[in-house]
Design an enzyme around this catalytic site. Structure first.
Site, PDB file in Angstrom:
ATOM      1  NE  ARG A  32      -4.671  -1.316   8.047  1.00  0.00           N
ATOM      2  CZ  ARG A  32      -4.277  -0.093   8.419  1.00  0.00           C
ATOM      3  NH1 ARG A  32      -2.981   0.212   8.381  1.00  0.00           N
ATOM      4  NH2 ARG A  32      -5.143   0.801   8.811  1.00  0.00           N
ATOM      5  CG  ASP A 138       3.610   9.096   3.222  1.00  0.00           C
ATOM      6  OD1 ASP A 138       2.918   9.966   3.784  1.00  0.00           O
ATOM      7  OD2 ASP A 138       3.563   7.887   3.516  1.00  0.00           O
TER       8      ASP A 138
END
Length: 230
Positions: A32, A138
């Site tokens: 990532r 979120d």
């Protein structure tokens, strides 16, 4: 990735956003983080960590958290939860409630809050003076951007009902897949199964030209109504 660098990434994720990255996730974090390294032209994970820790704007922290969060969702995931929601809202409506506030804390790309909204509207259909608001949040700004558009592929919508199936039936002259969206109470999703069911098969052709968007929307609305009756 050096273990000390990995540990520092884990500490940042937890301290800034409450994201717990346990031991054994080193390969995941390395993958990532490598995307942010490539975007910034940084050669090592350590150099990216230094950049992240010295970025006073906070922009890179947002990009880092976007990169390390995992967003898995689909329409009407955990269907029993929506059954409970519908039961509660009908009960509250029967008691005279008109005002509803719902918070979807981890909304990801939006399928869950939209499913909550659909469930609420169906449960409260016909209610007078309805005041319904849903807050969807979120940690990831990337997935929230998707949620704001409210646009989803047929593959995502397919999971909304066990009676719906998306099949590819061929290729166009431009080598694009030709999709057939099948709705069947018997789950007869193949030609053989449809024939064996002994029931009439109805073909609904969607809009195929740029000027037929209204027709496309009407078609999808019809399919929604059919699914609601199954």
């Amino acid at each position: 990735m050096e273990h000390l660098v990995f540990t520092r990434f884990c500490d940042l994720a937890y301290d800034k956003a409450g994201i717990y990255l346990r031991e054994g996730k080193q390969a995941l974090v390395a993958t990532r983080v490598s995307k942010r390294m490539s975007a910034l032209g940084l050669p090592t994970a350590r150099s990216y960590l230094e950049y992240l820790e010295t970025d006073d704007s906070g922009d890179e922290l947002i990009a880092f958290l976007d990169a390390v969060t995992t967003n898995y969702t689909f329409f009407f995931r955990e269907p029993e939860h929506f059954d409970i929601q519908a039961q509660l809202m009908r009960r509250w409506a029967a008691q005279g409630n008109q005002r509803y506030r719902i918070w979807c804390a981890a909304s990801s790309t939006g399928e869950e809050p939209y499913a909550i909204a659909i469930t609420a509207r169906e449960a409260l259909r016909g209610a007078a003076n309805l005041d319904l608001r849903i807050l969807a949040t979120d940690l990831s700004t990337r997935v929230l951007a998707t949620a704001r558009t409210g646009i989803y592929s047929p593959e995502r919508l397919e999971k909304a009902s066990p009676y719906a199936k998306l099949n590819v039936i061929g290729r166009s002259g431009l080598r694009r897949d030709l999709h057939c969206f099948i709705v069947s109470k018997d789950r007869a999703f193949t030609p053989a199964a449809a024939k064996a069911s002994g029931k009439i098969v109805m073909l609904i052709q969607n809009g195929i030209h740029s000027g037929e968007i209204d027709g496309k929307d009407a078609c999808l609305a019809l399919l929604r109504e059919i699914l609601e009756l199954l």
